[in-house]
Design an enzyme around this catalytic site. Sequence first.
Site, PDB file in Angstrom:
ATOM      1  N   ASP A  90       0.970  -1.123  -0.096  1.00  0.00           N
ATOM      2  CA  ASP A  90       0.224  -0.200  -0.092  1.00  0.00           C
ATOM      3  C   ASP A  90       0.907   1.277   0.105  1.00  0.00           C
ATOM      4  OD1 ASP A  90      -1.889  -1.913   0.285  1.00  0.00           O
ATOM      5  OD2 ASP A  90      -2.757  -0.926   2.155  1.00  0.00           O
ATOM      6  N   HIS A 147       4.860  -7.431   0.137  1.00  0.00           N
ATOM      7  CA  HIS A 147       4.386  -8.666  -0.414  1.00  0.00           C
ATOM      8  C   HIS A 147       5.101  -8.992  -1.619  1.00  0.00           C
ATOM      9  CE1 HIS A 147       1.024  -9.705   2.093  1.00  0.00           C
ATOM     10  NE2 HIS A 147       1.390  -8.439   2.486  1.00  0.00           N
ATOM     11  N   SER A 253       8.779   2.873   4.805  1.00  0.00           N
ATOM     12  CA  SER A 253       9.519   3.725   4.037  1.00  0.00           C
ATOM     13  C   SER A 253       9.192   3.461   2.469  1.00  0.00           C
ATOM     14  CB  SER A 253      11.065   3.608   4.360  1.00  0.00           C
ATOM     15  OG  SER A 253      11.821   4.466   3.506  1.00  0.00           O
TER      16      SER A 253
END
EC number: 4.1.1.65
Length: 304
Positions: A90, A147, A253
Amino acid sequence: MLDRIKIALQHLLPKVWLTQLAGWGADRQAGMLTKLVIDLFARIYKVNMQEAQQPDTASYRSFNDFFVRPLKPGIRPVDPLPNRLVFPADGAISQLGAIDDDRILQAKQHDYTLEALLAGNYIISDLFRDGLFVTTYLSPRDYHRVHMPCDGILRDMIYVPGDLFSVNPLTAANVPNLFARNERVICLFDTPFGPMVQILVGATIVGSIETVWAGVVTPPREGIIKRWAYPMEGEGAVILEKGDEMGRFKLGSTVINLFAKDRVQLMPGLASQSVTRMGEAMAEALDEDILARMSANDDTDTTP
């Protein structure tokens, strides 16, 4: 003027000390104080706790437990088409596009080289000349597990010590070679789409970077480059599927993906500042051989 002051502070502040202090504090289990800090953070950054597997902030023993919170099952469906790669995290796209020979765009009027990013490893760098890159920035409000964009077999992991500049649009536009200067963990995978690199970039107050196969990679910060090689199969092999968790940040980050030339194309409509969600389509196969193999695999699939 304010931006100049912020950039000057980035150079002057004791970033390693601040990061160590933040990491220490984020690991403390302080009961109600921990809950108050989490509640304040969630309110300031508008964190959507309804997506979390545990929406009750009192259930987190430490701030780090909250920061790497898992999401509810199924909340981030992974694009099922086998010819597509998905976003690893995300966040929002910082930059993306073609690698110009060995140069990667950081921000307007700023770029850096593959070799600098990959710690001088010219063998790995050559795999990605004239390829594609995607840089994804994870804001404080985002889900901070990373992921796999596609199936992959880990070949190398490289820890690169470095600076701990904050990573955001302001520093990207004003700190030369930002991503090639900051601490990072480089992961090289063999995939159906050719070689792929996924890099987890550290920043100020990023307490640690972890992978699912090695655990905490940093800290400790020993100031030397470390490299681990992995077998293709058998004991010690790391084989991950599309959508599997591969790592996480505790406070931070940025994720950078590199793809080889003429293997994939980015999905239409993607641009700098596009919002990303883990599991949504990022790119798709371009190589005809890849498409043919995937089609053959689909034809022979006997899954009911």
